[in-house]
Write a protein that holds these residues in place. Structure first.
Motif, PDB file in Angstrom:
ATOM      1  N   ARG A  19       1.404  57.263  80.466  1.00 51.55           N
ATOM      2  CA  ARG A  19       0.325  56.322  80.791  1.00 51.55           C
ATOM      3  C   ARG A  19      -0.873  56.532  79.866  1.00 51.55           C
ATOM      4  O   ARG A  19      -1.486  55.569  79.401  1.00 51.55           O
ATOM      5  N   ASN A  20      -1.213  57.786  79.606  1.00 48.41           N
ATOM      6  CA  ASN A  20      -2.314  58.067  78.693  1.00 48.41           C
ATOM      7  C   ASN A  20      -2.017  57.579  77.277  1.00 48.41           C
ATOM      8  O   ASN A  20      -2.915  57.094  76.575  1.00 48.41           O
ATOM      9  N   ALA A  21      -0.767  57.715  76.840  1.00 49.46           N
ATOM     10  CA  ALA A  21      -0.392  57.236  75.508  1.00 49.46           C
ATOM     11  C   ALA A  21      -0.574  55.726  75.415  1.00 49.46           C
ATOM     12  O   ALA A  21      -1.041  55.204  74.389  1.00 49.46           O
ATOM     13  N   LEU A  22      -0.223  55.013  76.490  1.00 54.62           N
ATOM     14  CA  LEU A  22      -0.385  53.554  76.509  1.00 54.62           C
ATOM     15  C   LEU A  22      -1.859  53.174  76.463  1.00 54.62           C
ATOM     16  O   LEU A  22      -2.267  52.289  75.689  1.00 54.62           O
ATOM     17  N   LEU A  23      -2.667  53.834  77.277  1.00 54.97           N
ATOM     18  CA  LEU A  23      -4.099  53.551  77.286  1.00 54.97           C
ATOM     19  C   LEU A  23      -4.738  53.914  75.949  1.00 54.97           C
ATOM     20  O   LEU A  23      -5.627  53.199  75.463  1.00 54.97           O
ATOM     21  N   ARG A  24      -4.301  55.006  75.363  1.00 55.18           N
ATOM     22  CA  ARG A  24      -4.856  55.423  74.082  1.00 55.18           C
ATOM     23  C   ARG A  24      -4.527  54.425  72.982  1.00 55.18           C
ATOM     24  O   ARG A  24      -5.381  54.105  72.128  1.00 55.18           O
ATOM     25  N   SER A  25      -3.301  53.913  72.990  1.00 57.81           N
ATOM     26  CA  SER A  25      -2.906  52.911  71.991  1.00 57.81           C
ATOM     27  C   SER A  25      -3.759  51.666  72.115  1.00 57.81           C
ATOM     28  O   SER A  25      -4.204  51.095  71.106  1.00 57.81           O
ATOM     29  N   ALA A  26      -3.998  51.244  73.359  1.00 60.15           N
ATOM     30  CA  ALA A  26      -4.838  50.064  73.579  1.00 60.15           C
ATOM     31  C   ALA A  26      -6.273  50.318  73.129  1.00 60.15           C
ATOM     32  O   ALA A  26      -6.923  49.461  72.526  1.00 60.15           O
ATOM     33  N   TYR A  27      -6.766  51.519  73.414  1.00 58.71           N
ATOM     34  CA  TYR A  27      -8.129  51.874  73.022  1.00 58.71           C
ATOM     35  C   TYR A  27      -8.279  51.860  71.497  1.00 58.71           C
ATOM     36  O   TYR A  27      -9.244  51.297  70.957  1.00 58.71           O
ATOM     37  N   LEU A  28      -7.325  52.441  70.787  1.00 57.92           N
ATOM     38  CA  LEU A  28      -7.390  52.488  69.335  1.00 57.92           C
ATOM     39  C   LEU A  28      -7.249  51.101  68.730  1.00 57.92           C
ATOM     40  O   LEU A  28      -7.896  50.787  67.715  1.00 57.92           O
ATOM     41  N   ALA A  29      -6.415  50.262  69.347  1.00 57.99           N
ATOM     42  CA  ALA A  29      -6.262  48.892  68.849  1.00 57.99           C
ATOM     43  C   ALA A  29      -7.583  48.136  68.939  1.00 57.99           C
ATOM     44  O   ALA A  29      -7.961  47.394  68.021  1.00 57.99           O
ATOM     45  N   ARG A  30      -8.300  48.327  70.034  1.00 51.16           N
ATOM     46  CA  ARG A  30      -9.595  47.674  70.196  1.00 51.16           C
ATOM     47  C   ARG A  30     -10.615  48.207  69.200  1.00 51.16           C
ATOM     48  O   ARG A  30     -11.409  47.476  68.634  1.00 51.16           O
TER      49      ARG A  30
END
Length: 370
Positions: free
Chosen positions: A161-172
């Motif tokens: 879950r953290n990896a998914l949130l981190r990917s979204a954060y970096l994309a933004r």
């Protein structure tokens, strides 16, 4: 239960050492830095599959060697069981029970029940909440080894879950218009709530069972009138349905989590609160009170495990040098009847006479009974 024998091969400072122990008090004497703590760390690793000193396995292996081996002979109800661990950094560790290989290393959990008190335990009082969560989870697994699997499942889901949130954060952050793909976040929420609720429910039950033992042990060690109380602190544990409450808490924190790229709700963020009288122990307890509280937490764990029907091995690693004379005597009186209590010290006179049973000198890579 007691440890009858310990053999270390390429563990920490030891190329090879064999120690024959016995029930009752066992005192390991030697100057600082000669390897006394390495011996008890190895026993604790067999019991928990974790080191109380380091976060990874690499420092446990003697420099320049590929693996360390720990063999521990445990006697319970007059039956002896040999536990063997091969620690190989970068690879999966291997284990054997009674000379038979086990499918998973964690299958050896419960074969040796052990409670270790060490100077590092002051972090239970003064350190971050993660230290107190670890204390609860290690005790939970010691009582019910199946919870090692629950912890593993929760950690795995949290990592995904953290990896998914981190990917979204970096994309933004890098200018992505969609802010990353979060289509599977709801699925991970369900898994996190399922495993998290099981873990939290077990922690709550554990704290309820542990609390009276902590209060009793603190009063006995410190001879203080201040009450020591523990409580589990979380934003979602008031609900009877923990899984639904955790899902609701995740939904409420969704925007913040996306903005920060990390999971903000769950048992990995909860706290075990420690109070002394009306004040929190952290930041308010004196040095002596902090030592007494840390001791009380370990002694309470020992009493709780003993109430379950199996008396654990008790280890006091370099403890008596930090206590005043009154606390030394009270502690010795409390633990003197243990099936096995292993004490390490630099100065034997620091150890009350009631705990001076079998004596071993440690130094030069050897352990010699005297």
């Amino acid at each position: 239960m007691y440890v009858r024998g310990l053999e270390l091969v390429d563990f920490r400072s030891y190329q090879r050492v064999v120690v024959e122990l016995g029930p009752g008090p066992c005192v390991l004497v030697g100057p600082n830095g000669v390897g006394k703590t390495n011996l008890v760390e190895a026993m604790a690793y067999v019991a928990t599959l974790e080191s109380h000193r380091v976060a990874t396995d690499a420092p446990l292996v003697r420099f320049g060697t590929p693996r360390a081996v720990v063999r521990c002979a445990v006697v319970h109800d007059e039956r002896e069981l040999l536990i063997e661990l091969s620690i190989e950094p970068g690879k999966a560790n291997k284990a054997r029970l009674g000379r038979s290989a086990v499918t998973r290393t964690r299958d050896i959990l419960g074969a040796l029940r052990l409670v270790l008190f060490a100077p590092e335990d002051l972090t239970l009082i003064r350190g971050d909440p993660s230290e107190r969560r670890r204390y609860l989870d290690e005790l939970l697994v010691a009582r019910q080894p199946r919870f090692a699997g629950v912890r593993s499942d929760y950690d795995r889901v949290l990592k995904q879950r953290n990896a998914l949130l981190r990917s979204a954060y970096l994309a933004r952050k890098t200018g992505g218009t969609r802010g990353g793909d979060l289509s599977t976040l709801n699925v991970w929420d369900v898994h996190l709530a399922e495993h998290g609720a099981r873990l939290v429910r077990a922690r709550l039950d554990l704290v309820d069972a542990l609390a009276p033992h902590v209060a009793k042990a603190y009063a006995a060690v410190s001879a203080s009138r201040s009450d020591a109380r523990i409580a589990y602190s979380s934003s979602y544990t008031q609900s009877e349905n923990l899984e639904e409450a955790l899902l609701a808490a995740l939904a409420e924190s969704r925007l913040q989590e996306i903005e920060r790229g990390v999971t903000l709700v769950g048992p990995h963020r909860d706290e075990l609160t420690l109070t002394l009288g009306a004040m929190p122990a952290k930041g308010y307890a004196s040095h002596g009170e902090s030592w007494s509280y840390a001791l009380a937490l370990r002694l309470a764990a020992y009493d709780l495990l003993r109430d379950d029907g199996v008396e654990p091995v008790l280890i006091l690693d370099d403890v008596f040098a930090e206590l005043d004379a009154g606390r030394r005597e009270r502690l010795a009186e409390l633990v003197g009847g243990a099936s096995q209590v292993i004490v390490t010290c630099a100065v034997e006179d620091d150890v009350p006479s009631t705990l001076r049973g079998m004596r071993f000198e440690v130094g030069g890579g050897e352990v010699r009974r005297v």
